[in-house]
Each structure stands twice: as structure tokens, then as C-alpha cells.
Design an enzyme around this catalytic site. Structure first.
Site, PDB file in Angstrom:
ATOM      1  N   ARG A   1      -8.253  31.858  13.843  1.00  0.00           N
ATOM      2  CA  ARG A   1      -9.689  31.548  13.681  1.00  0.00           C
ATOM      3  C   ARG A   1     -10.153  32.167  12.362  1.00  0.00           C
ATOM      4  NH1 ARG A   1     -14.540  34.100  14.836  1.00  0.00           N
ATOM      5  NH2 ARG A   1     -16.221  32.777  15.575  1.00  0.00           N
TER       6      ARG A   1
ATOM      7  N   LYS B   1     -12.991  40.603   9.251  1.00  0.00           N
ATOM      8  CA  LYS B   1     -13.506  41.626  10.163  1.00  0.00           C
ATOM      9  C   LYS B   1     -13.405  43.034   9.580  1.00  0.00           C
ATOM     10  CE  LYS B   1     -13.313  39.117  14.510  1.00  0.00           C
ATOM     11  NZ  LYS B   1     -12.665  38.930  15.821  1.00  0.00           N
TER      12      LYS B   1
HETATM   13  C1  8Y4 Z   1     -17.611  38.738   9.043  1.00  0.00           C
HETATM   14  C2  8Y4 Z   1     -17.977  37.638   9.756  1.00  0.00           C
HETATM   15  C3  8Y4 Z   1     -17.015  39.788   9.697  1.00  0.00           C
HETATM   16  C4  8Y4 Z   1     -17.758  37.577  11.112  1.00  0.00           C
HETATM   17  C5  8Y4 Z   1     -16.834  39.749  11.064  1.00  0.00           C
HETATM   18  C6  8Y4 Z   1     -17.173  38.641  11.770  1.00  0.00           C
HETATM   19  C7  8Y4 Z   1     -13.625  36.061  17.740  1.00  0.00           C
HETATM   20  C8  8Y4 Z   1     -14.285  35.034  18.419  1.00  0.00           C
HETATM   21  C9  8Y4 Z   1     -15.684  36.077  17.127  1.00  0.00           C
HETATM   22  C10 8Y4 Z   1     -12.233  36.271  18.003  1.00  0.00           C
HETATM   23  C11 8Y4 Z   1     -12.378  34.423  19.540  1.00  0.00           C
HETATM   24  C12 8Y4 Z   1     -16.563  37.644  13.932  1.00  0.00           C
HETATM   25  C13 8Y4 Z   1     -16.635  34.173  18.504  1.00  0.00           C
HETATM   26  C14 8Y4 Z   1     -16.780  37.943  15.370  1.00  0.00           C
HETATM   27  N1  8Y4 Z   1     -14.514  36.689  16.919  1.00  0.00           N
HETATM   28  N2  8Y4 Z   1     -13.681  34.216  19.308  1.00  0.00           N
HETATM   29  N3  8Y4 Z   1     -15.590  35.057  18.027  1.00  0.00           N
HETATM   30  N4  8Y4 Z   1     -11.664  35.433  18.907  1.00  0.00           N
HETATM   31  N5  8Y4 Z   1     -11.715  33.648  20.408  1.00  0.00           N
HETATM   32  N6  8Y4 Z   1     -17.009  38.647  13.147  1.00  0.00           N
HETATM   33  O1  8Y4 Z   1     -11.576  37.170  17.481  1.00  0.00           O
HETATM   34  O2  8Y4 Z   1     -16.091  36.623  13.543  1.00  0.00           O
HETATM   35  S1  8Y4 Z   1     -17.200  36.493  16.362  1.00  0.00           S
END
Ligand code: 8Y4
Length: 270
Positions: A242, A208
Site C-alpha cells: 500500500r 510512515k
Molecule cells: C504519511 C501519510 C505518513 C500517511 C503516514 C501515513 C495502513 C492502512 C493506513 C496499513 C492497511 C498512513 C488505512 C496510515 N495504514 N491500511 N491504512 N495497512 N491495510 N499513514 O498499514 O498511511 S493509514
């Protein structure tokens, strides 16, 4: 022991219009490789929650995730989690074999709470301030830790009143969802307060932007940062992390667990 949830994105590649065989095969191969790397849970998502992402119809979201979930349940022992806020998608995913709901809206969307009660599977309740479209515009809190904890307690209570047993609930501070770098750091430092609550805690910081701010690196070069954060989250008591980089995270968590004081003492006294 902290469990590892691998992230599976089923959004189509730029050459297809979605739901086709090659997208399915690509997603399935990636999921199977994450299970081989030690993932306990695969979080299947069919809609991007990133700022500026385009909305997807219920039909399209189900098309993307259902077949992948069926194959995954047939081919692996991993628990499949469905990353959605839509009740229809939750229902189709659980019919296809998913055993957990991961909802970034914490069951606040119309019909989501009733559906989760009906499905009877564990649910992850995540904190988010605002909506994905504008949540990073200007997030404001008086006391971010207090407000996130109060929100999660309120949602957990609402779930229990609606008929979801406490033992089925997981809580998540929602790193990056309506939070500045300072908010994210304050929440990470306060993880012990969350993990002292009555519910298991899920932490999602993998790749992130907060890790980009700390390292100056683009998303693809944030493996070290992500693994470090996962180890620290585990040591603060996170029940689930995650992550994108499953094998690296599993390896680091195994070493951290074996070398930590508490673990060594338990073994010695055990
Ligand atoms: C690169 C790739 C950089 C992806 C950022 C991202 C969470 C989540 C997401 C979390 C839960 C993400 C669906 C955002 N984040 N579910 N989901 N907790 N429970 N961004 O922190 O991965 S999506």
C-alpha cells in the site's frame, strides 16, 4: 507478482467543507494518475486514522467516497478498496462499485463482520494495538511478532466462522498502529513468517514515521525509503504493498522481480 495499492485520501482540502466538486475532481485525477502509474488497486479513504484526527460522521464519510468510487470504477480497470471500519460506509462503497474492504479494526466494530459477510468482497484484516487516538502513547508487547500473528489468526478464524471464505481474506501486521520503531523493525524482519501463513499479506509502510526515524526526513521526502521498503516487503512475499508513490514503486518492483534469483531461474526453467 506483488500488487500495488495506491492510497487515495478524499478528506477535503482546507478551503472546502467537503463533498464538493473540486474535492471530487482532485481525488479522481490523483486516482487516475496512480492507475496510469501501474496501480492494481486504489484504496479510497474518507476518514483519517492518524492520531489526533477528528472523527467523521457516517453521512459525511459516504459523501466523500461514494461519488469518487463511482467515477473511478467507470473510468479505470483498477480494483477499488474502501478504507473504513463502518458497516454503512462499506455497504455504500460496495454499492458504488468497490470490490474490497480495508478495515484497520479488522471487522471488530459493531456490525462490521455481519456487513462484510453480506457484501461478499475480499477483506483486509489489519492488526492495531489500542485506538488511533492513543495507540502511539506507550505500546507494549511481550512478543510483538507472536502477538500480531495470534491476533490475525484469531480474526481470520472469526471471519471464516462468520461465513467469509478463507480465499477472500488478506492479513496485515499494521505498521505504525500501536508500535514503536523497534516493534515495526521486528515485524518487518519477521515478514517471512507472516507470508508463510495461509493468507496473502498486505504491507503498508509508505512514508510512515518509522521511515522518518530511519532517514531523518519529513513525510514528503520519504519516497526512496518507501520504495526500498516496498521492494524488501515484496521479496519477503508480500502480496500487496500500500503506497503513495505508485509509479516509482511499480518501476522498482519490476526491476527487483526481473533481477531476483528465483524469477530468473523460473524464466530459465520455464
Ligand atoms: C504519511 C501519510 C505518513 C500517511 C503516514 C501515513 C495502513 C492502512 C493506513 C496499513 C492497511 C498512513 C488505512 C496510515 N495504514 N491500511 N491504512 N495497512 N491495510 N499513514 O498499514 O498511511 S493509514
Amino acid at each position: 507478482m506483488t500488487r500495488v495499492m495506491g492510497i487515495l485520501n478524499t478528506t477535503p482540502d482546507s478551503f472546502s467543507d467537503g463533498g464538493c466538486w473540486s474535492d471530487h475532481e482532485r481525488a479522481l485525477r490523483h486516482a487516475v494518475s496512480m492507475v496510469a502509474g501501474g496501480a492494481d488497486i486504489i484504496d479510497v479513504g474518507g476518514e483519517s486514522t492518524r492520531p489526533g484526527a477528528t472523527a467523521v460522521s457516517v453521512h459525511e464519510e459516504i459523501d466523500r467516497v461514494a461519488g469518487v468510487i463511482e467515477s473511478l470504477v467507470a473510468e479505470t480497470d483498477a480494483l477499488v478498496s474502501i478504507d473504513t471500519s463502518k458497516p454503512e460506509v462499506m455497504e455504500a462503497a460496495v454499492s458504488a462499485g468497490a470490490g474490497m474492504v480495508n478495515d484497520v479494526y479488522a471487522l471488530r466494530r459493531d456490525g462490521a463482520m455481519e456487513m462484510a459477510v453480506k457484501l461478499g468482497v475480499p477483506v483486509c484484516l489489519m492488526h492495531m494495538q489500542g485506538e488511533p487516538r492513543d495507540m502511539q502513547h506507550h505500546p507494549v508487547y511481550t512478543d510483538v511478532v507472536r502477538e500480531v500473528i495470534d491476533f490475525l489468526l484469531e480474526r481470520a478464524r472469526a471471519c471464516e466462522l462468520a461465513g467469509i471464505p478463507a480465499a477472500q481474506l488478506v492479513i496485515d501486521p499494521g505498521f505504525g498502529f500501536g508500535k514503536t520503531l523497534e516493534h515495526n523493525l521486528e515485524l518487518f524482519h519477521a515478514l517471512g513468517q507472516l507470508t508463510d501463513m495461509a493468507y496473502p499479506v498486505l504491507v503498508g509502510v509508505s512514508r510512515k514515521a518509522m521511515l522518518g526515524s530511519l532517514t531523518g526526513k519529513p513525510a514528503g521526502d520519504r519516497v526512496m525509503a518507501s520504495v526500498t521498503a516496498a521492494v524488501l516487503a515484496a521479496q519477503s512475499g508480500a502480496a500487496i504493498v500500500r503506497v503513495h508513490d505508485v509509479a516509482e514503486t511499480v518501476e522498482a518492483l519490476a526491476v527487483a522481480s526481473a533481477l531476483s534469483h528465483l524469477q530468473a531461474e523460473c524464466r530459465h526453467n520455464g
